[in-house]
Design an enzyme around this catalytic site. Structure first.
Site, PDB file in Angstrom:
ATOM      1  N   GLY A  89       0.823  -1.205   0.000  1.00 32.90           N
ATOM      2  CA  GLY A  89       0.000   0.000   0.000  1.00 32.90           C
ATOM      3  C   GLY A  89       0.856   1.253   0.000  1.00 32.90           C
ATOM      4  O   GLY A  89       1.903   1.327   0.643  1.00 32.90           O
TER       5      GLY A  89
ATOM      6  N   LEU B 196      -6.107  10.901   8.581  1.00 28.80           N
ATOM      7  CA  LEU B 196      -4.901  11.349   7.883  1.00 28.80           C
ATOM      8  C   LEU B 196      -3.775  11.480   8.901  1.00 28.80           C
ATOM      9  O   LEU B 196      -2.635  11.084   8.673  1.00 28.80           O
ATOM     10  CB  LEU B 196      -5.163  12.685   7.179  1.00 28.80           C
TER      11      LEU B 196
ATOM     12  N   HIS C  89     -20.768   8.071   7.681  1.00 28.37           N
ATOM     13  CA  HIS C  89     -20.560   9.516   7.630  1.00 28.37           C
ATOM     14  C   HIS C  89     -21.879  10.225   7.346  1.00 28.37           C
ATOM     15  O   HIS C  89     -22.583   9.864   6.411  1.00 28.37           O
ATOM     16  CB  HIS C  89     -19.543   9.838   6.539  1.00 28.37           C
TER      17      HIS C  89
ATOM     18  N   ARG D 195     -19.616  12.180  14.168  1.00 26.23           N
ATOM     19  CA  ARG D 195     -20.308  11.608  13.010  1.00 26.23           C
ATOM     20  C   ARG D 195     -21.376  10.597  13.381  1.00 26.23           C
ATOM     21  O   ARG D 195     -22.446  10.584  12.782  1.00 26.23           O
ATOM     22  CB  ARG D 195     -19.264  10.931  12.122  1.00 26.23           C
TER      23      ARG D 195
ATOM     24  N   GLU E  81      -5.408   2.922   8.075  1.00 27.99           N
ATOM     25  CA  GLU E  81      -6.780   2.447   8.291  1.00 27.99           C
ATOM     26  C   GLU E  81      -6.831   0.925   8.406  1.00 27.99           C
ATOM     27  O   GLU E  81      -7.790   0.372   8.953  1.00 27.99           O
ATOM     28  CB  GLU E  81      -7.687   2.947   7.149  1.00 27.99           C
TER      29      GLU E  81
ATOM     30  N   HIS F  83     -18.228   4.999   5.431  1.00 30.50           N
ATOM     31  CA  HIS F  83     -17.123   5.882   5.115  1.00 30.50           C
ATOM     32  C   HIS F  83     -15.761   5.353   5.565  1.00 30.50           C
ATOM     33  O   HIS F  83     -14.750   5.528   4.893  1.00 30.50           O
ATOM     34  CB  HIS F  83     -17.385   7.227   5.789  1.00 30.50           C
TER      35      HIS F  83
ATOM     36  N   LEU G 194      -1.414   7.203   2.519  1.00 30.95           N
ATOM     37  CA  LEU G 194      -0.640   8.013   3.460  1.00 30.95           C
ATOM     38  C   LEU G 194       0.212   7.139   4.357  1.00 30.95           C
ATOM     39  O   LEU G 194       1.387   7.428   4.611  1.00 30.95           O
ATOM     40  CB  LEU G 194      -1.575   8.888   4.282  1.00 30.95           C
ATOM     41  N   ALA G 195      -0.355   6.038   4.854  1.00 32.19           N
ATOM     42  CA  ALA G 195       0.397   5.183   5.757  1.00 32.19           C
ATOM     43  C   ALA G 195       1.563   4.513   5.031  1.00 32.19           C
ATOM     44  O   ALA G 195       2.712   4.583   5.467  1.00 32.19           O
ATOM     45  CB  ALA G 195      -0.520   4.137   6.381  1.00 32.19           C
ATOM     46  N   GLY G 196       1.276   3.874   3.904  1.00 31.97           N
ATOM     47  CA  GLY G 196       2.301   3.114   3.196  1.00 31.97           C
ATOM     48  C   GLY G 196       3.369   3.994   2.575  1.00 31.97           C
ATOM     49  O   GLY G 196       4.568   3.703   2.673  1.00 31.97           O
TER      50      GLY G 196
HETATM   51  C1  LIG Z   1     -13.982  10.483   0.531  1.00 29.27           C
HETATM   52  C2  LIG Z   1     -13.157  10.398   1.758  1.00 29.27           C
HETATM   53  C3  LIG Z   1     -12.750  11.552   2.406  1.00 29.27           C
HETATM   54  C4  LIG Z   1     -11.968  11.484   3.556  1.00 29.27           C
HETATM   55  N1  LIG Z   1     -11.611  12.642   4.164  1.00 29.27           N
HETATM   56  C5  LIG Z   1     -10.817  12.585   5.261  1.00 29.27           C
HETATM   57  C6  LIG Z   1     -10.378  13.784   5.899  1.00 29.27           C
HETATM   58  O1  LIG Z   1     -10.710  14.895   5.482  1.00 29.27           O
HETATM   59  N2  LIG Z   1      -9.596  13.677   6.982  1.00 29.27           N
HETATM   60  C7  LIG Z   1      -9.205  12.464   7.480  1.00 29.27           C
HETATM   61  O2  LIG Z   1      -8.463  12.435   8.448  1.00 29.27           O
HETATM   62  N3  LIG Z   1      -9.598  11.315   6.878  1.00 29.27           N
HETATM   63  C8  LIG Z   1     -10.401  11.350   5.793  1.00 29.27           C
HETATM   64  N4  LIG Z   1     -10.795  10.180   5.198  1.00 29.27           N
HETATM   65  C9  LIG Z   1     -10.252   8.902   5.669  1.00 29.27           C
HETATM   66  C10 LIG Z   1      -8.837   8.718   5.132  1.00 29.27           C
HETATM   67  O3  LIG Z   1      -8.749   9.241   3.843  1.00 29.27           O
HETATM   68  C11 LIG Z   1      -8.398   7.274   5.079  1.00 29.27           C
HETATM   69  O4  LIG Z   1      -8.695   6.621   6.257  1.00 29.27           O
HETATM   70  C12 LIG Z   1      -6.898   7.193   4.858  1.00 29.27           C
HETATM   71  O5  LIG Z   1      -6.510   7.976   3.779  1.00 29.27           O
HETATM   72  C13 LIG Z   1      -6.446   5.776   4.658  1.00 29.27           C
HETATM   73  O6  LIG Z   1      -5.078   5.778   4.331  1.00 29.27           O
HETATM   74  P1  LIG Z   1      -4.263   4.439   4.221  1.00 29.27           P
HETATM   75  O7  LIG Z   1      -2.887   4.818   3.879  1.00 29.27           O
HETATM   76  O8  LIG Z   1      -4.467   3.635   5.449  1.00 29.27           O
HETATM   77  O9  LIG Z   1      -4.931   3.609   3.046  1.00 29.27           O
HETATM   78  P2  LIG Z   1      -5.285   3.978   1.522  1.00 29.27           P
HETATM   79  O10 LIG Z   1      -5.031   5.382   1.189  1.00 29.27           O
HETATM   80  O11 LIG Z   1      -6.646   3.422   1.289  1.00 29.27           O
HETATM   81  O12 LIG Z   1      -4.247   3.156   0.686  1.00 29.27           O
HETATM   82  C14 LIG Z   1      -4.337   1.782   0.504  1.00 29.27           C
HETATM   83  C15 LIG Z   1      -3.189   1.348  -0.351  1.00 29.27           C
HETATM   84  O13 LIG Z   1      -3.102  -0.063  -0.311  1.00 29.27           O
HETATM   85  C16 LIG Z   1      -2.990  -0.591  -1.607  1.00 29.27           C
HETATM   86  N5  LIG Z   1      -3.547  -1.938  -1.564  1.00 29.27           N
HETATM   87  C17 LIG Z   1      -4.715  -2.346  -1.010  1.00 29.27           C
HETATM   88  N6  LIG Z   1      -4.836  -3.677  -1.113  1.00 29.27           N
HETATM   89  C18 LIG Z   1      -3.725  -4.118  -1.718  1.00 29.27           C
HETATM   90  C19 LIG Z   1      -3.256  -5.407  -2.098  1.00 29.27           C
HETATM   91  N7  LIG Z   1      -3.930  -6.515  -1.839  1.00 29.27           N
HETATM   92  N8  LIG Z   1      -2.065  -5.482  -2.731  1.00 29.27           N
HETATM   93  C20 LIG Z   1      -1.321  -4.373  -2.980  1.00 29.27           C
HETATM   94  N9  LIG Z   1      -1.716  -3.138  -2.634  1.00 29.27           N
HETATM   95  C21 LIG Z   1      -2.899  -3.022  -2.012  1.00 29.27           C
HETATM   96  C22 LIG Z   1      -3.692   0.392  -2.486  1.00 29.27           C
HETATM   97  O14 LIG Z   1      -3.212   0.289  -3.793  1.00 29.27           O
HETATM   98  C23 LIG Z   1      -3.303   1.707  -1.813  1.00 29.27           C
HETATM   99  O15 LIG Z   1      -2.037   2.103  -2.286  1.00 29.27           O
HETATM  100  C24 LIG Z   1     -11.593  10.228   4.056  1.00 29.27           C
HETATM  101  C25 LIG Z   1     -12.003   9.075   3.423  1.00 29.27           C
HETATM  102  C26 LIG Z   1     -12.813   9.149   2.301  1.00 29.27           C
HETATM  103  C27 LIG Z   1     -13.329   7.882   1.714  1.00 29.27           C
END
Ligand SMILES: Cc1cc2nc3c(=O)[nH]c(=O)nc-3n(C[C@H](O)[C@H](O)[C@H](O)COP(=O)(O)OP(=O)(O)OC[C@H]3O[C@@H](n4cnc5c(N)ncnc54)[C@H](O)[C@@H]3O)c2cc1C
Ligand code: SF4
Ligand code: FES
Lengths: 658, 254
Positions: free
Chosen positions: A40, A462, A266, A330, A446, A422, A43-45
């Protein structure tokens, strides 16, 4: 195995400092021979991969999109919290910690949340240094706004595109490490299994989504940063590809799944317009800074919004929760909207919507502009025009998005909104070091269950994703890898890799050979309907029991009647989807079991049997003050482990936003 | 909004893989609601094809809200279709009426080879960023965010450039398949900010060099990119890029 959360001893506010100065380190020469796999690039990855690359580890990063910049984090709109107290309004690390624990309805770990609040300020510093163009005031300093569940302004933002800007920052740092040779990027790849050797995570099996080939990759350690699983509901605000597969495979390899039923619905999303609906679009919580939510006071009122006079409108959040008004958390706002619609006060064609109205804000901002510019004798029309410009500068892209989707102009008529799935607070169970119950296997962002308890506050995901990736994992992973410096890279012809690849290969072929009659999409839709109706905003014992039976039946049907066109060894999006939906079905069952087990209401988990007379969530602290961590024991078999939650500093009380 | 249903004819580019020759395939879709998004109309088409035992059309998409930059259809001769400042996923069917014929192709550019049907490979954009589209600051090196005030106007200009979603419509729209708008947006994003100053010269030179290496065409100031860009990335960024490049190469002190 008993759960050990490895929370360091000592006072809450010194735990992390102490941990950092005493954890084991890996010297620079040894780092160069240690390989880390990151699944992934959200933001985390991306933040983890970039930071670990900078430290000198050899990193391999994977994402299923065509570029790491497109991870779902890109869609985050409203903002990111940090306890900077730049507004001098009484914010502090403790307050952010406290708000998060309370917002989560006392189902999160104190130590983790405190650490999150401690590093929150560093995140903003880091992002600004990378060139993230946050909104600024005329004096050149950073601007803030409010989000739900708080009474201070601690949210940093970049218009309605905060996630985009933060992710681009992390992506650029990641690409810099790619250029330097420290990170190898595998886009259009999907992780389909974890490889374990002697009980430790040692690699993955991934499918190249362009050629269909299976690949084996070794790592001394594997990080799951694959995002949330809201798409188990089919309709959600998540991107179409967001899925649980990486986390679910980890779960089946021994990683416990924490609080799977904790889902965030949400309150402000564009309502469903018909059966064709493929996803739902969020209207950021930041809109509740300025928008007022209301429904008509009369049931089944068929008048247009603008025809309903002010005294015939029920601003139900302001009425029920005067202290927080439209900015209640929420879960509270969503249930209140559902309550009004179920009672017959809903608006729009479907009656499954409420209004989010900007008329008052437009007027207010217009007047402020008039004052600022020292104008006199300005007509109301001109005031409104100026007000609209101010609103456009704050939320322009969201208003545009609304208009494109609905064909209505929200500057003129109130938005229609309704709650939608959400975010998922549940996820892989991790200890203080973000390690799952499988040694060497971590979960960030997440994908883990961590910091938000039963309800996440806005703008905190985020923050958590970036905290995990930039500021937590670089320390905690060293504590594990320090003992791995003697482990040489394991060649991928090792029997464990061969066996894992064969299992993935067999499963894919099994799927392809079903050659049934029902498409993946339609089976996914049916799963989503079961989940939304019975494990959604309100849940009860009978419904959950039915849901479990229905999901088991659906699983049988999936494995005997799904139709996947095309071939294995080619670009085949239907096959990718089938792999994901198969896992969603298994997860759905566990979510319902978890919701059934939790005989209380807390945060986003609302069991109808447990509510106060006013319809507020009723916790059962004596029985459920624990994290439910489920162990996979075989098909439809899960064993519950409990991690008791201990509150040393905050005293859990009934959440009140009145 | 008035709601109606329509029947449509679709002419869609089908191509098995990068090496195979492609061709247009004609499909009929019925009962398309004016409230659907363009991609939901494609979902209907694909469900229909699967039910008929045929192969669905492969297309890229993810967020479906105009921000990830994944969707990429060339619709009736226009990148992302007819709406101004819009992505394919945000185009809605109320644009069309019963009986319309819609022609859908992939992005066409040497630097974006077709993977399958409407799906192309845009890794060349990542390579351009790798060449310098960043500020070299390791995690942990940052000073307090407010210790560096930035003029609001500059921050806003920087943001406007940083709003680029990397979709590649600018390349697809350009008769020369030039990536100048994309590249200039990244250069401008970082050049407006004081943090970007240190690496300013190297950045622009290396990124331009990489763009040429990827096989994009040259910019002849046609402006089709700006017209089709879903995020309103302005041609002024290209002017800024040119200035940056001049300064970097003229001074000769790289
Ligand atoms: C519309 C929307 C608006 C939001 N607004 C806000 C906000 O304003 N403030 C806030 O704090 N949070 C907000 N959130 C929540 C927040 O965006 C997410 O919780 C956060 O960005 C998740 O980040 P992440 O790095 O954990 O995962 P993600 O950004 O979901 O990244 C997942 C990654 O994993 C990869 N992946 C997944 N499965 C596999 C697999 N099997 N093999 C290889 N790669 C894989 C994907 O390609 C991707 O690169 C919002 C969410 C949504 C849906
Ligand atoms: S400049 Fe515009 S068209 Fe080009 S990639 Fe960026 S957003 Fe897309
Ligand atoms: S699908 Fe993300 S921009 Fe269109």
């Amino acid at each position: 195995m008993p759960l050990n959360n490895r929370i360091p001893a000592g006072d809450l506010d010194t735990k992390w400092e102490k941990y950092k100065s005493t954890c084991k380190l890996v010297n620079p020469a040894n780092k160069r021979s240690i390989e880390i796999i990151v699944i992934g690039t959200g933001l985390a990855g991306a933040s983890a991969a970039a930071s670990l690359g900078e430290l000198g580890y050899k990193v391999k990063a994977f994402c299923f999109q065509d570029s790491p910049r497109r991870a779902h984090s890109i869609a985050a709109q409203g903002g990111i919290n940090a306890a900077k107290n730049y507004q001098n309004d009484g914010d502090s690390v403790y307050r952010l910690f406290y708000d998060t624990i309370k917002g989560g309805d006392y189902r999160a770990r104190e130590a983790n949340v405190h650490r999150l609040a401690e590093v929150s300020g560093n995140i903003i510093d880091q992002c600004v240094a990378q060139g993230v163009p946050f909104a600024r005031e005329y004096g050149g300093l950073l601007s803030n706004r409010s989000f739900g569940g708080t009474q201070v302004q601690r949210t940093f933002y970049a218009a309605g595109q905060t996630g985009q800007q933060l992710l681009i920052g992390a992506y650029q740092s990641l690409e810099r490490q790619v250029a330097l040779g420290n990170v190898t990027m595998y886009s259009r790849h999907e992780m389909l299994d974890i490889v374990k050797i002697d009980g430790k995570a040692r690699g993955i099996i991934a499918r190249n989504l362009v050629t269909g080939e299976l690949e084996r990759h070794f790592g001394h350690s594997v990080l799951i940063c694959s995002g949330g699983y809201g798409n188990v509901f089919y309709l959600s605000t998540n991107a179409m590809g967001s899925n649980v597969t990486a986390a679910w495979k980890a779960h089946k390899q021994g990683a416990y799944f924490g609080n799977p039923c904790f889902t965030q619905i949400h309150p402000t999303c564009i309502p469903v317009s018909g059966d064709h609906q493929s996803k739902l679009t969020l209207m950021s919580e930041s809109l509740r800074n300025d928008g007022r939510i209301w429904v008509p006071k009369k049931q089944n009122d068929s008048r247009k919004a603008n025809e309903i006079p002010a005294d015939e409108r029920d601003y139900y959040l302001e009425r029920r929760y005067p202290a927080f008004g439209n900015l209640v958390p929420r879960d509270v706002a969503s249930r209140a909207a559902k309550e009004r619609c179920d009672a017959g006060y809903g608006v729009g064609a479907s009656k499954q919507a409420v209004y989010l109205d900007f008329a008052a804000a437009i007027l207010r901002y217009g007047k402020i502009e008039v004052g600022k510019q020292g104008l006199e004798h300005v007509s109301e029309a001109d005031i409104i025009k100026m007000g609209k410009e101010v609103v456009a500068s704050k939320y322009g892209n969201l208003f545009e998005m609304y208009e494109k989707i609905t064909g209505e102009n929200p500057y003129e008529v109130p938005m229609r909104i309704y709650p939608a799935v959400h975010y998922t607070m549940g996820g892989l169970w991790v200890d203080y070091e973000l390690m799952t119950t499988v040694p060497g296997l971590y979960a960030l962002g997440e994908a883990n269950f961590s910091d938000h308890g039963a309800n996440r506050l806005g703008a905190s995901a985020l923050m958590q994703g970036l905290a995990d990736g930039y500021f937590v994992i670089p320390y905690t992973i060293g504590n594990y890898l320090a003992d791995e410096i003697r482990t040489k890279s394991i060649p991928t012809d090792h029997p464990a890799f061969v066996a894992a690849e064969k299992e993935v290969f067999d499963r894919i072929n099994k799927l392809m050979n079903i050659k049934g009659t029902e498409s993946v999409e339609s089976l996914h839709k049916r799963l989503g309907k079961i989940m939304w109706d019975k494990c959604g905003m309100a849940r009860n014992e009978k419904g959950l029991q039915e849901a479990i039976e229905e999901i088991r039946a659906l699983k049988k049907e999936f494995w005997s009647n799904v139709r996947i066109p095309g071939e294995v060894n080619e670009f085949n999006p239907e096959l990718d989807k089938a792999n994901r939906v198969a896992d969603f079905i298994e997860l759905g069952e566990l979510m319902c079991m978890d919701a059934l087990n939790r005989n209380e209401s807390c945060g986003g988990h609302f069991r109808e049997e447990y509510q106060t007379e006013e319809g507020e969530a009723l916790r059962q602290d004596d029985k459920f003050m624990y994290v439910a961590a489920w162990e996979y024991k075989g098909d439809s078999q899960f064993e519950l482990h409990k991690e008791e939650l201990v509150y040393d500093v905050v005293h859990p009380s009934a959440r009140s936003y009145k | 909004m008035e709601h109606y249903n329509m029947n449509l004819t679709l002419k869609v580019w089908k191509q098995k893989n990068a090496k195979a020759a492609g061709r247009f395939e004609t499909y009929q879709v019925k009962g398309i609601s004016s409230e659907m998004s363009f991609l939901e109309m494609f979902d209907v088409l694909n469900e229909q094809l699967i039910a008929e035992g045929k192969e669905p059309v492969a297309f890229d998409h993810d967020c479906r809200e105009g921000i990830c930059g994944m969707c990429s259809m060339y619709i009736n001769g226009r990148a992302h279709g007819p709406w101004h400042h819009n992505t394919t996923c945000q185009l809605h069917m109320r644009e069309y009426k019963d009986g319309d014929t819609i022609v859908v192709e992939p992005w066409r550019a040497d630097a974006f080879p077709v993977i399958k049907d409407l799906v192309v490979n845009r890794n060349s954009f990542d390579h351009i960023v790798q060449a310098g589209g960043y500020i070299s600051v390791n995690t942990g090196n940052a000073q307090d965010a407010n210790s560096l005030p930035i003029e609001k106007q500059k921050a806003d200009d920087s943001f406007a450039a940083a709003a680029c979603i990397g979709c590649g419509a600018c390349v697809a729209a350009c008769p020369n398949a030039s990536a100048m708008l994309f590249l200039s947006a990244k250069v401008a994003h970082l050049a407006y900010l004081p943090q970007g100053d240190v690496e300013r010269k190297e950045r622009v030179v290396n990124m331009v060099h990489q763009m040429d290496k990827e096989g994009f065409g040259s910019c002849t100031n046609i402006g089709a990119c700006e017209a089709e860009c879903p995020k309103g990335i302005s041609l002024e960024n290209i002017a800024k890029l040119n200035r940056e490049y001049m300064v970097a190469t003229f001074a000769g002190d790289r």
